[in-house]
Design an enzyme around this catalytic site. Structure first.
Site, mmCIF file in Angstrom:
data_model
loop_
_atom_site.group_PDB
_atom_site.id
_atom_site.type_symbol
_atom_site.label_atom_id
_atom_site.label_comp_id
_atom_site.label_asym_id
_atom_site.label_seq_id
_atom_site.Cartn_x
_atom_site.Cartn_y
_atom_site.Cartn_z
ATOM 1 C CB SER A 6 -2.270 -5.702 -0.822
ATOM 2 O OG SER A 6 -1.268 -4.924 -1.412
ATOM 3 C CG HIS A 35 -0.529 -4.377 -6.226
ATOM 4 N ND1 HIS A 35 -1.630 -3.598 -5.951
ATOM 5 C CD2 HIS A 35 0.200 -4.372 -5.105
ATOM 6 C CE1 HIS A 35 -1.554 -3.137 -4.721
ATOM 7 N NE2 HIS A 35 -0.443 -3.583 -4.171
ATOM 8 C CG HIS A 92 0.829 2.084 -4.960
ATOM 9 N ND1 HIS A 92 0.944 0.997 -5.788
ATOM 10 C CD2 HIS A 92 -0.042 1.730 -3.989
ATOM 11 C CE1 HIS A 92 0.165 0.029 -5.333
ATOM 12 N NE2 HIS A 92 -0.445 0.444 -4.248
ATOM 13 C CE1 TYR A 116 4.871 1.629 -3.646
ATOM 14 C CE2 TYR A 116 3.048 2.380 -2.286
ATOM 15 C CZ TYR A 116 3.665 1.391 -3.013
ATOM 16 O OH TYR A 116 3.084 0.150 -3.125
ATOM 17 C CD GLU A 117 3.928 1.669 -8.344
ATOM 18 O OE1 GLU A 117 4.362 1.127 -9.371
ATOM 19 O OE2 GLU A 117 2.717 1.663 -8.026
ATOM 20 C CB ALA A 148 -3.593 -3.892 2.310
ATOM 21 C CG MET A 177 1.647 3.293 1.996
ATOM 22 S SD MET A 177 3.149 2.367 1.686
ATOM 23 C CE MET A 177 3.610 1.882 3.371
ATOM 24 C CB SER A 178 -3.287 3.077 -2.359
ATOM 25 O OG SER A 178 -4.235 2.385 -1.586
ATOM 26 C CG ASN A 202 -0.370 -3.542 9.427
ATOM 27 O OD1 ASN A 202 -0.624 -3.678 8.220
ATOM 28 N ND2 ASN A 202 -0.055 -2.368 9.964
ATOM 29 C CG HIS A 260 4.948 -5.470 0.189
ATOM 30 N ND1 HIS A 260 3.762 -4.762 0.203
ATOM 31 C CD2 HIS A 260 4.970 -6.125 -0.992
ATOM 32 C CE1 HIS A 260 3.107 -4.979 -0.933
ATOM 33 N NE2 HIS A 260 3.813 -5.807 -1.674
#
Ligand code: HPA
Length: 266
Positions: free
Chosen positions: A24, A55, A77, A79-80, A107, A202-203, A226, A238
């Site tokens: 991202s 993405h 990812h 989480y997908e 990110a 998360m990646s 953030n 997101h």
């Protein structure tokens, strides 16, 4: 490897040396690619069909400076689907094409008060908090990958030098991987800080493990969108990540292009 043949047909004789994965906010890097050949992931068996807004779903082949690059506009990812080996085929293909180095971007949330949103952080090490590995199921002794210096010290020195030359502030720190897709709780953020993390995301970690297994050198850069959950009054979403990432995209991509152009060609 079907994807390999398709790429060879669309970009004959082209031998990329540097593989890049864009997270991202890093999509602006594609503006720096010359003689670009863009191949939609939909045409490449085994490449991810991203489900995540922000993405892009293409492989770009071309040059950044004199550097021959293969840039993945988006990643799969954990989480997908719950599977963390979704980048195994693309990384195998990029290695087979000739890549010796993987540059990752993402990110991330900051755990440090002195590293505010819009900062850039060079990853020096990671925490695999879910303790999931894309190598589960592999056989043979190569699966016992040494993860000391997983983030290449020589490449990191070079990146830090380029940042100084370009007058860009580049933090360094440890990236903690959370599986997601939910953001962390404030207690998890305090835990990650206690464990020595500087940023959370998360990646990236599964790809680093895969790349080291394949013998690729790895560098990773985080764009801070953030502060970690509970550290500020920000409401995490997101949309907020994408909005922050968009704001800093041009600057981040410029520095990334400058760094890539200077990486060792062999
Ligand atoms: N946590 C996890 N992933 C992220 C964050 C965060 O705070 N910001 C951007 N990606």
């Amino acid at each position: 490897m079907d994807a390999l043949h398709i790429i060879a047909r669309r970009a004959p004789q082209f031998q990329p040396r540097i593989a890049v994965v864009l997270g991202s906010g890093w999509g602006g890097l594609t503006d720096h690619i010359t003689q670009a050949v863009q191949i939609p992931y939909a045409d490449l068996p085994g490449f991810p069909q991203p489900t995540v807004a922000g993405h892009s779903a293409s492989l770009w082949l071309g040059y950044i400076g004199a550097q021959a690059v293969a840039v993945m506009g988006g990643r799969k990812h954990g989480y997908e689907t719950g599977a963390v080996d979704g980048m195994a085929v693309p990384l195998q293909v990029l290695k087979a094409l000739g890549c010796h180095t993987l540059v990752q971007t993402n990110a991330a949330g900051s755990l440090r008060a002195d590293m505010p949103p819009q900062s850039l952080m060079l990853v020096t090490d990671h925490l695999n908090l879910p303790q999931c590995s894309p190598l589960v199921g592999q056989t043979g002794s190569a699966r016992f990958v040494n993860m000391v210096d997983a983030y290449d010290i020589e490449l990191n020195r070079l990146a830090a030098l380029v940042a100084i030359e370009k007058n860009a502030l580049l933090f360094e720190g440890v990236y903690a991987w959370f599986l997601g897709p939910q953001f962390e709780t404030p207690a998890e953020i305090r835990m990650a800080r206690l464990l020595g993390a500087d940023a959370v995301g998360m990646s990236t970690v599964p790809e680093t493990i895969l790349a080291r297994y394949l013998g690729l050198r790895v560098m990773a850069l985080s764009f801070i969108t953030n502060f970690g959950a509970g550290m500020s009054g920000e409401h995490l979403s997101h949309a907020h990540t994408l909005q922050q990432a968009q704001m800093g995209s041009a600057k981040a991509s410029q520095l990334l292009a400058d760094i890539i152009a200077r990486l060792p060609q062999t």
